[in-house]
Design a protein around this motif. Sequence first.
Motif, PDB file in Angstrom:
ATOM      1  N   ALA A  84       0.895  -1.034  -0.037  1.00 57.01           N
ATOM      2  CA  ALA A  84      -0.155   0.103   0.131  1.00 57.01           C
ATOM      3  C   ALA A  84       0.712   1.373  -0.230  1.00 57.01           C
ATOM      4  N   PHE A  85       2.049   1.261  -0.132  1.00 54.96           N
ATOM      5  CA  PHE A  85       2.959   2.297   0.013  1.00 54.96           C
ATOM      6  C   PHE A  85       3.972   2.244  -1.008  1.00 54.96           C
ATOM      7  N   GLU A  86       3.711   3.458  -1.977  1.00 58.61           N
ATOM      8  CA  GLU A  86       4.509   3.543  -3.009  1.00 58.61           C
ATOM      9  C   GLU A  86       5.679   3.933  -3.119  1.00 58.61           C
ATOM     10  N   GLN A  87       6.260   4.533  -1.879  1.00 58.11           N
ATOM     11  CA  GLN A  87       7.656   5.029  -1.720  1.00 58.11           C
ATOM     12  C   GLN A  87       8.701   3.931  -1.633  1.00 58.11           C
ATOM     13  N   TYR A  88       8.459   2.838  -1.592  1.00 52.94           N
ATOM     14  CA  TYR A  88       9.309   1.688  -1.850  1.00 52.94           C
ATOM     15  C   TYR A  88       9.637   1.097  -3.180  1.00 52.94           C
ATOM     16  N   ALA A  89       8.941   1.732  -4.275  1.00 53.96           N
ATOM     17  CA  ALA A  89       9.015   1.191  -5.513  1.00 53.96           C
ATOM     18  C   ALA A  89      10.513   1.145  -5.992  1.00 53.96           C
ATOM     19  N   LEU A  90      11.068   2.251  -5.928  1.00 54.89           N
ATOM     20  CA  LEU A  90      12.546   2.454  -6.561  1.00 54.89           C
ATOM     21  C   LEU A  90      13.360   1.086  -5.759  1.00 54.89           C
ATOM     22  N   GLN A  91      13.403   1.105  -4.432  1.00 55.28           N
ATOM     23  CA  GLN A  91      14.126   0.028  -3.643  1.00 55.28           C
ATOM     24  C   GLN A  91      13.509  -1.215  -4.169  1.00 55.28           C
ATOM     25  N   GLY A  92      12.479  -1.519  -4.506  1.00 59.26           N
ATOM     26  CA  GLY A  92      12.090  -2.711  -5.211  1.00 59.26           C
ATOM     27  C   GLY A  92      12.622  -3.199  -6.423  1.00 59.26           C
ATOM     28  N   PHE A  93      12.736  -2.356  -7.420  1.00 58.73           N
ATOM     29  CA  PHE A  93      13.402  -2.366  -8.613  1.00 58.73           C
ATOM     30  C   PHE A  93      14.816  -2.527  -8.638  1.00 58.73           C
ATOM     31  N   GLU A  94      15.350  -1.867  -7.661  1.00 61.93           N
ATOM     32  CA  GLU A  94      16.771  -2.141  -7.478  1.00 61.93           C
ATOM     33  C   GLU A  94      17.130  -3.693  -6.927  1.00 61.93           C
ATOM     34  N   LEU A  95      16.229  -4.178  -6.545  1.00 63.29           N
ATOM     35  CA  LEU A  95      16.430  -5.497  -6.189  1.00 63.29           C
ATOM     36  C   LEU A  95      16.008  -6.532  -7.309  1.00 63.29           C
ATOM     37  N   ASP A  96      15.457  -5.876  -8.534  1.00 63.38           N
ATOM     38  CA  ASP A  96      15.220  -6.762  -9.605  1.00 63.38           C
ATOM     39  C   ASP A  96      14.074  -7.311  -9.585  1.00 63.38           C
ATOM     40  N   VAL A  97      13.062  -6.756  -9.025  1.00 65.87           N
ATOM     41  CA  VAL A  97      11.611  -7.414  -8.925  1.00 65.87           C
ATOM     42  C   VAL A  97      11.049  -7.160 -10.373  1.00 65.87           C
ATOM     43  N   ALA A  98      10.068  -8.153 -10.667  1.00 68.46           N
ATOM     44  CA  ALA A  98       9.459  -8.164 -12.066  1.00 68.46           C
ATOM     45  C   ALA A  98       8.513  -6.837 -12.070  1.00 68.46           C
ATOM     46  N   ASP A  99       7.746  -6.435 -11.005  1.00 65.50           N
ATOM     47  CA  ASP A  99       6.837  -5.555 -10.969  1.00 65.50           C
ATOM     48  C   ASP A  99       6.457  -5.200  -9.695  1.00 65.50           C
ATOM     49  N   TYR A 100       5.434  -3.902  -9.386  1.00 66.01           N
ATOM     50  CA  TYR A 100       5.171  -3.509  -8.171  1.00 66.01           C
ATOM     51  C   TYR A 100       3.960  -3.218  -8.168  1.00 66.01           C
ATOM     52  N   LEU A 101       3.036  -3.906  -7.369  1.00 67.05           N
ATOM     53  CA  LEU A 101       1.444  -3.361  -7.546  1.00 67.05           C
ATOM     54  C   LEU A 101       1.183  -2.800  -6.077  1.00 67.05           C
ATOM     55  N   LEU A 102       0.379  -1.575  -6.483  1.00 66.46           N
ATOM     56  CA  LEU A 102      -0.262  -0.971  -5.276  1.00 66.46           C
ATOM     57  C   LEU A 102      -1.697  -1.291  -4.862  1.00 66.46           C
ATOM     58  N   LYS A 103      -1.757  -1.594  -3.633  1.00 60.74           N
ATOM     59  CA  LYS A 103      -2.944  -2.017  -3.060  1.00 60.74           C
ATOM     60  C   LYS A 103      -4.118  -0.719  -3.127  1.00 60.74           C
ATOM     61  N   PRO A 104      -5.176  -0.840  -3.263  1.00 63.63           N
ATOM     62  CA  PRO A 104      -5.763  -2.060  -3.789  1.00 63.63           C
ATOM     63  C   PRO A 104      -5.812  -2.428  -5.173  1.00 63.63           C
ATOM     64  N   ILE A 105      -5.266  -3.808  -5.441  1.00 60.98           N
ATOM     65  CA  ILE A 105      -5.052  -4.125  -6.591  1.00 60.98           C
ATOM     66  C   ILE A 105      -5.982  -4.520  -7.509  1.00 60.98           C
ATOM     67  N   GLN A 106      -6.079  -4.237  -8.637  1.00 58.95           N
ATOM     68  CA  GLN A 106      -7.143  -4.252  -9.946  1.00 58.95           C
ATOM     69  C   GLN A 106      -6.673  -5.586 -10.565  1.00 58.95           C
ATOM     70  N   PHE A 107      -7.628  -6.275 -10.911  1.00 53.12           N
ATOM     71  CA  PHE A 107      -7.344  -7.486 -11.903  1.00 53.12           C
ATOM     72  C   PHE A 107      -6.475  -7.241 -13.289  1.00 53.12           C
ATOM     73  N   ASP A 108      -6.899  -6.095 -13.772  1.00 56.11           N
ATOM     74  CA  ASP A 108      -6.079  -5.880 -15.297  1.00 56.11           C
ATOM     75  C   ASP A 108      -4.736  -5.566 -14.792  1.00 56.11           C
ATOM     76  N   ARG A 109      -4.303  -4.891 -13.683  1.00 58.11           N
ATOM     77  CA  ARG A 109      -3.154  -4.388 -13.436  1.00 58.11           C
ATOM     78  C   ARG A 109      -2.229  -5.732 -12.722  1.00 58.11           C
ATOM     79  N   PHE A 110      -2.864  -6.513 -12.164  1.00 59.16           N
ATOM     80  CA  PHE A 110      -2.481  -7.966 -11.794  1.00 59.16           C
ATOM     81  C   PHE A 110      -2.045  -8.554 -12.951  1.00 59.16           C
ATOM     82  N   LEU A 111      -2.642  -8.876 -13.979  1.00 61.06           N
ATOM     83  CA  LEU A 111      -2.606  -9.477 -15.172  1.00 61.06           C
ATOM     84  C   LEU A 111      -1.408  -8.869 -15.956  1.00 61.06           C
ATOM     85  N   LYS A 112      -0.921  -7.596 -16.067  1.00 64.76           N
ATOM     86  CA  LYS A 112       0.034  -6.914 -16.495  1.00 64.76           C
ATOM     87  C   LYS A 112       1.254  -7.398 -15.925  1.00 64.76           C
ATOM     88  N   ALA A 113       1.264  -7.277 -14.558  1.00 61.23           N
ATOM     89  CA  ALA A 113       2.182  -7.841 -13.743  1.00 61.23           C
ATOM     90  C   ALA A 113       2.740  -9.363 -14.020  1.00 61.23           C
TER      91      ALA A 113
END
Length: 243
Positions: A85-114
């Motif tokens: 639920a916290f978007e401020q960690y997005a950059l740190q997550g991508f630095e750890l080579d994650v595939a994607d970053y979903l913000l809650k509440p998660i919508q199905f179309d966004r989940f599918l893109k991930a």
Amino acid sequence: MKAEKIFNCLIVDDEPPAREILKRYIRQIPMLNLIDECNNALQALAVLQSHAIDLLFLDIHMPQVSGLELIKTLKAPPKIVLTTAFEQYALQGFELDVADYLLKPIQFDRFLKAVMKALPKEVVQDQVSERPVEPLSNQAFLYFRADRKMVKVLIKDIQYIESLKDYVKIITEKGTIITKYSIAALAVMLPEESFIRTHRSFIVAIDKITSFTNESLEIQQYQIPVSKLYRQLVLKSLNVFPH
């Protein structure tokens, strides 16, 4: 016949409602196989050591060991989609080579893109289910991010929902919530026997309607428009048929 590729998934989140939503979404994609769900990182480590996991849906904020800390302990991590639920960690997550970053509440179309980002795109497109997202029951609830916190909303308490471009206004029996969400995503999640689209910008709870005309309907003091596009559908849902 070409064999269907199956990808093993693991959900790690300390919030049961968040896990339920992810489980419902995973069930819509036949190629995804949910191996387990965990409410903390220590449980997840045990599953990762005993099963071959292809895709990890990982919350960041959890007790004892955070999701980011868990990633740093993995020598050969699976594909990871962070959920938070916290978007401020997005950059740190991508630095750890994650595939994607979903913000809650998660919508199905966004989940599918991930999922398509994390796994081979052509495989996902070939095998993704065309079934609609499994609706929630009237006894269920959703969490929405509003006023810097996650707010629980019981489905049975919703009176109507209004689209405000990138946001929605959810009118409930206990108050109003404004959150960043898609009205289209909510439309497929809500039980269709209990909610009806009256306009491209409005969804209403059928049992909350107190009166109506061809152009509008009322829910207590609120007046909701009924557009020509949705008029026949509304009348049918209200068991009213034109002569």
